[in-house]
Every structure is written in structure tokens, then in C-alpha cells.
Design a protein around this motif. Structure first.
Motif, PDB file in Angstrom:
ATOM      1  N   ARG A 160       0.817  -1.213   0.000  1.00  0.00           N
ATOM      2  CA  ARG A 160       0.000   0.000   0.000  1.00  0.00           C
ATOM      3  C   ARG A 160       0.855   1.269   0.000  1.00  0.00           C
ATOM      4  N   TYR A 161       2.029   1.182   0.626  1.00  0.00           N
ATOM      5  CA  TYR A 161       2.940   2.340   0.583  1.00  0.00           C
ATOM      6  C   TYR A 161       3.419   2.601  -0.838  1.00  0.00           C
TER       7      TYR A 161
ATOM      8  N   GLU B   1       1.811   1.780  -3.549  1.00  0.00           N
ATOM      9  CA  GLU B   1       0.682   2.320  -4.315  1.00  0.00           C
ATOM     10  C   GLU B   1       0.558   3.824  -4.114  1.00  0.00           C
ATOM     11  N   ALA B   2       0.685   4.252  -2.857  1.00  0.00           N
ATOM     12  CA  ALA B   2       0.570   5.686  -2.554  1.00  0.00           C
ATOM     13  C   ALA B   2       1.650   6.471  -3.301  1.00  0.00           C
TER      14      ALA B   2
ATOM     15  N   ARG C 286       3.068   5.527  -6.068  1.00  0.00           N
ATOM     16  CA  ARG C 286       2.786   5.406  -7.501  1.00  0.00           C
ATOM     17  C   ARG C 286       1.794   6.484  -7.946  1.00  0.00           C
TER      18      ARG C 286
ATOM     19  N   ILE D 127      10.503   4.459  -6.407  1.00  0.00           N
ATOM     20  CA  ILE D 127       9.707   3.772  -5.388  1.00  0.00           C
ATOM     21  C   ILE D 127      10.556   2.667  -4.752  1.00  0.00           C
TER      22      ILE D 127
ATOM     23  N   VAL E   7      11.030   3.914  -1.132  1.00  0.00           N
ATOM     24  CA  VAL E   7       9.931   3.322  -0.363  1.00  0.00           C
ATOM     25  C   VAL E   7      10.255   1.889   0.053  1.00  0.00           C
TER      26      VAL E   7
ATOM     27  N   LEU F 219      11.928   0.398   3.804  1.00  0.00           N
ATOM     28  CA  LEU F 219      10.996  -0.371   4.628  1.00  0.00           C
ATOM     29  C   LEU F 219      11.497  -1.797   4.847  1.00  0.00           C
TER      30      LEU F 219
ATOM     31  N   LEU G 136      -4.604   1.798 -10.077  1.00  0.00           N
ATOM     32  CA  LEU G 136      -3.993   0.766  -9.240  1.00  0.00           C
ATOM     33  C   LEU G 136      -4.511  -0.614  -9.625  1.00  0.00           C
TER      34      LEU G 136
ATOM     35  N   PRO H 287      -0.410   4.923 -13.395  1.00  0.00           N
ATOM     36  CA  PRO H 287      -0.895   5.802 -12.321  1.00  0.00           C
ATOM     37  C   PRO H 287      -0.048   7.079 -12.208  1.00  0.00           C
ATOM     38  N   GLN H 288       1.259   6.939 -12.456  1.00  0.00           N
ATOM     39  CA  GLN H 288       2.150   8.098 -12.354  1.00  0.00           C
ATOM     40  C   GLN H 288       1.774   9.197 -13.344  1.00  0.00           C
TER      41      GLN H 288
ATOM     42  N   PHE I 157      -6.085   7.932   0.975  1.00  0.00           N
ATOM     43  CA  PHE I 157      -6.605   6.604   1.263  1.00  0.00           C
ATOM     44  C   PHE I 157      -7.260   6.570   2.638  1.00  0.00           C
TER      45      PHE I 157
ATOM     46  N   GLU J 139      -6.451   4.614   5.050  1.00  0.00           N
ATOM     47  CA  GLU J 139      -5.331   4.656   5.992  1.00  0.00           C
ATOM     48  C   GLU J 139      -4.355   5.684   5.416  1.00  0.00           C
TER      49      GLU J 139
ATOM     50  N   ARG K 123      -1.123   5.926   4.940  1.00  0.00           N
ATOM     51  CA  ARG K 123      -0.088   5.462   4.008  1.00  0.00           C
ATOM     52  C   ARG K 123       1.078   6.433   3.877  1.00  0.00           C
TER      53      ARG K 123
ATOM     54  N   LEU L 219       4.927   7.430   4.616  1.00  0.00           N
ATOM     55  CA  LEU L 219       6.112   6.611   4.845  1.00  0.00           C
ATOM     56  C   LEU L 219       6.577   6.784   6.289  1.00  0.00           C
ATOM     57  N   PRO L 220       6.684   5.672   7.034  1.00  0.00           N
ATOM     58  CA  PRO L 220       7.005   5.780   8.467  1.00  0.00           C
ATOM     59  C   PRO L 220       8.412   6.319   8.730  1.00  0.00           C
ATOM     60  N   HIS L 221       9.320   6.163   7.746  1.00  0.00           N
ATOM     61  CA  HIS L 221      10.700   6.587   7.977  1.00  0.00           C
ATOM     62  C   HIS L 221      10.960   8.010   7.482  1.00  0.00           C
TER      63      HIS L 221
ATOM     64  N   ARG M 244      -0.253  15.865   0.884  1.00  0.00           N
ATOM     65  CA  ARG M 244       0.481  15.073  -0.094  1.00  0.00           C
ATOM     66  C   ARG M 244      -0.345  14.870  -1.369  1.00  0.00           C
TER      67      ARG M 244
END
Lengths: 224, 241
Positions: free
Chosen positions: A122-123, A125-126, A128, A137, A141, A145, B61, B87-88, B96, B98, B100, B102-104, B159
Motif C-alpha cells: 500500500r505504501y 501504491e501511494a 505510484r 519507489i 519506499v 521499509l 492501481l 498511475p504516475q 486513502f 489509511e 499510508r 512513509l514511516p521513515h 500530499r
């Protein structure tokens, strides 16, 4: 500490150099290959994966035998090397690097592949829909991870490369001062009834192995 | 408005989203045949009706089994011609369910990654401005783990706007948040859509939310999305069986 004074340390430096270079090769091939296996679909993927895992199950000497066939003086690769450098590839420290790289590749590949597969798509996809090209990516990404698993795989591969005996001895031989790495030196010292030197060398290798396992355990237990 | 009449066609707004497609996932079948006018469209219907799936098809997607999706003059996908825009290349902003993020990466870096134009410094500056727009400027240096649910969706909204999208897609973005936060963020979406003049499709199964936001209502019923209404008719369409 008399034993330390009498030990020939050349094998240690050779092993470190061989294992480091082998790990560089393994990292490039292993991480890129793991990404391809985890995130792309191509015909024959299962076969590639099985082949890449072969070094884990094959006896090291058998793996070494096939490598010897592959890079021997009569093989296309061996002849190309000889044409380029003027001397055969077999029984050189470069051959030892190749042996260590092939023997350690599956450890990096399998661990990194599992890490990439575990990354939540899902990360990606976001990223993308946000317009990032696929290669960005992968780098910004997916790789971060999966970083812990990838580093764990590289660390395991380094340990395996450092400890390789059977494959290395088949393609690089046991030439003291040229291709005699640590594990081979341990064998060599025992053959010469020099248990003191063998003990010191074995101790160093065991210590490295334990440190590596601790590092890997830490990487795999902590979460992002 | 009949698209076959050339005189009428000039009145069709340039960024109308049209979908005419059939899709299957396992046993679930989805048929969509609608033209969504620009503005804030609410895609309303019960869970499992195919709302999220429809957004995924618009975002690229997933690819529909067959059919065609266009945005303005751009064909996003046309299975008859083997056409599929990555998609790009669609220039859509998606929020979304959630976050989404990036945690880092920090909130700022997450937004900056989605800015398409300019060098590094310009992208960061644009990201700062976007965070300000969603009232989250003070969160720039924080990572997602240090943000509340509402703050994360604000950043996710910034974003989604970062790529100067031609269309915003919001998939039940506030369903996990409590009522007061939800109301505030709903107001924010309304303001952003109006300020940026960017059309949006907002998915929800919450009638009150749909009523509060909708310029247009698109009804989703188990696998069928065919009805659209605007203005007073929109409110009525929410309550139709």
C-alpha cells in the motif's frame, strides 16, 4: 600468549579481503535479485529462485567442482579472463572471491527477498499515484521499509563468505601466502599438528560468527 | 446534455470524469456507467458496493476487465484499444482510508516526495506551503508515528494536493476519526476543493457526511454504479432505495 605470536596472520587479512569483496558482489546481485523476485513476475521465476538457493543444499565441494568447470582454463569464462589478464583465474584470490560470493549469495537473496515481500504494497501504491517512477519507489519506499531484513541478509552473507572452506579450496586451492584463507589455514594447521595456531584462528572465526548472529538477531527482532 | 450534439458539447466542463466499465474480482462483479461532473462528488453507498474498487480503477492501481475511463480529454484506460495510462501519468491526488505516509520520513518529506516540479529546495518549500494550507505547518518535522489520526490525514491531504492533481480521490479518508475532527477535516476538504478549483470524488457510506459535502451524489449499490444527481436531486438520491 605465545600462540598469538607464532600465528601467521596472512590468512586473516586475506579472508577479510575476500569476504568483503564477495559481500559487495553478493549485495549487488542478491539485493537486486531479491527485489526482482519479490516484486516482478517473469517466466521461470521459480526456477531462478531454486537455482539461487542451490548453494545452500549442495555440498560445498560439489558447488566448487561446478565452479571449477565454469571458470577452468578450458571454459569460455576462464579463457576470457586469461586473455584479459594474461594468467588463469583458477587458484587465485580472485577465484576465492567468486567462490565465496556464490556460496553466500542465497543467504543474502533469501533473507532480502523475505524482507521485500513483507513490505506493505500500500505504501508503494501511494507513491505510484503520487507520481514517483518505479525505480524511485524501489529506492525511497521499498528498500528503506525492508532495510533491516536486507542488512541482516548482507551480514549473514558476509559471515558465510568469511567461513567458506569447501568451495574456495576447490577453485582457489590452498596456496600459503596466496589463496590460503582462514578456514583453510585452520585445516592446514591441524594437518601439521600445530594445534596452538589452529586454536587461535578457529577462535577468531568463532568470535566473528557469534557477533554476526547477535547483530542479525537484533536486526530481525526490532521493528521500524 | 447530449454528447452527440456538437453544439451542446461546448458546455461540457473539461474535467468531467466518465466511467463505463465492467470489472470482476473473484465472485464480485462491478458495473459502472456514469459521468461525474466537476465539483465535489460524493460516491455514496454501503460497504461492499464497490466504491473503493472504483477509485482504484480511476487511480490506475487496478485495470478493469473491460471498459473505458476518461478525465476531460484524457483517456485513462480503454481496454478496447489496449490503452492503460500508468498511475504516475494520471496526475491524481489520492487520500486513502489509511494514511499510508512513509514511516521513515517526516511529514514534510512525505509531502515533498509528491511534489512533481522543481529542485529539492523548491519541493521542500512547496511542501511547507501545502502543510500550511492544511493547517499542519507545525507538524513538518514529525514522523507519522508521532502524529494523531487527524493530523496524519491532514498531511495525507497535503500530499494528495502536492502533485497539482487534476482530480482528487478520497476513499473514506476520515472514517477512523471521531466526530469533531471529522467535521473540521470535512470543512477543510470543502475549502481546498473550492480554493484549488480541483474536482474531487469523495467516498463515504455516512449519509450525514455525504449530505454535508456533496455537489453531486453518485450512488453505489452492490456492484452497480449508474446514478448521478446534482443539487436538490443529490440529496434526494441519497435517500432513494
Amino acid at each position: 600468549m605465545e600462540a598469538f605470536a607464532e600465528v601467521d596472520w596472512f590468512p586473516l587479512w586475506l579472508s577479510l579481503r575476500v569476504a568483503t569483496l564477495a559481500t559487495v558482489v553478493t549485495t549487488v546481485v542478491g539485493v537486486a535479485g531479491a527485489y526482482a523476485l519479490a516484486r516482478t513476475h517473469f517466466p521461470g521465476r521459480g526456477l531462478v529462485e531454486a537455482l539461487a538457493s542451490l548453494p545452500i543444499v549442495l555440498p560445498p565441494t560439489v558447488l566448487g567442482y561446478y565452479l571449477l568447470v565454469l571458470i577452468g582454463r578450458d571454459s569460455p569464462i576462464g579463457q576470457a579472463w586469461e586473455a584479459l589478464t594474461g594468467s588463469p583465474l583458477v587458484f587465485t584470490w580472485q577465484a576465492a572471491v567468486l567462490a565465496a560470493a556464490v556460496a553466500s549469495l542465497p543467504f543474502c537473496l533469501r533473507t532480502a527477498r523475505a524482507a521485500f515481500t513483507a513490505v506493505d504494497t500500500r505504501y508503494e501504491e501511494a507513491a505510484r499515484v503520487a507520481g514517483l517512477p518505479e525505480w524511485r519507489i524501489a529506492v525511497t519506499v521499498t528498500l528503506p521499509l525492508a532495510a533491516r531484513g536486507v542488512i541482516a541478509g548482507i551480514t549473514l552473507a558476509f559471515a558465510r563468505a568469511l567461513g567458506d572452506f569447501g568451495t574456495t579450496v576447490m577453485v582457489a586451492g590452498n596456496v600459503p601466502g596466496r589463496t590460503q584463507t582462514m578456514p583453510i589455514a585452520v585445516f592446514d594447521r591441524v594437518q601439521a599438528f600445530d594445534y596452538a595456531s589452529a586454536g587461535v584462528l578457529a577462535g577468531v572465526l568463532a568470535a566473528v560468527a557469534i557477533v554476526v548472529l547477535l547483530v542479525v538477531r537484533r536486526l530481525e527482532r526490532s521493528t521500524l | 446534455m447530449s454528447a452527440s450534439d456538437p453544439h451542446e458539447r461546448t458546455h461540457v466542463a473539461p474535467e468531467t470524469l466518465t466511467l463505463a466499465l465492467h470489472h470482476r474480482v473473484g465472485a464480485f462483479r462491478l458495473d459502472v456507467d456514469v459521468a461525474v461532473p466537476p465539483g465535489l462528488a460524493v460516491l455514496f453507498g454501503p460497504s461492499g458496493a464497490g466504491k473503493s474498487l472504483t477509485l482504484r480503477l480511476v487511480a490506475g492501481l487496478d485495470a478493469p476487465v473491460r471498459g473505458r475511463i476518461t478525465l476531460g480529454d484524457t483517456v485513462l484506460v480503454d481496454t478496447d484499444r489496449g490503452h492503460f495510462l500508468a498511475p504516475q501519468q494520471r496526475r491524481l491526488g489520492v487520500v486513502f482510508q489509511e494514511h499510508r505516509l512513509l514511516p521513515h520520513r517526516t511529514a514534510l518529506a512525505n509531502v515533498a516526495l509528491a511534489v512533481r516540479e522543481g529542485d529539492r529546495a523548491a519541493r521542500r518549500e512547496a511542501a511547507h506551503a501545502l502543510l500550511e494550507q492544511v493547517d499542519a505547518a507545525e507538524l513538518a518535522g514529525r514522523r507519522p508515528a508521532a502524529l494523531s489520526g487527524g493530523q496524519r490525514q491532514r498531511v495525507a491531504l497535503a500530499r494528495a494536493l502536492a502533485g497539482r492533481p487534476r482530480l482528487l480521490l478520497l476513499d473514506e479518508p476520515f472514517s477512523a476519526l471521531d466526530q469533531p475532527v471529522r467535521r473540521r477535516l470535512r470543512g477543510l476538504v470543502r475549502d481546498l476543493v473550492d480554493a484549488a478549483g480541483v474536482p474531487a470524488v469523495f467516498v463515504t457510506h455516512d449519509r450525514a457526511e455525504a449530505l454535508a459535502l456533496a455537489d453531486h451524489v453518485v450512488r453505489a449499490e452492490h456492484g452497480a454504479i449508474t446514478r448521478v444527481a446534482t443539487g436538490d436531486d443529490a440529496a434526494a438520491l441519497l435517500d432513494e432505495p
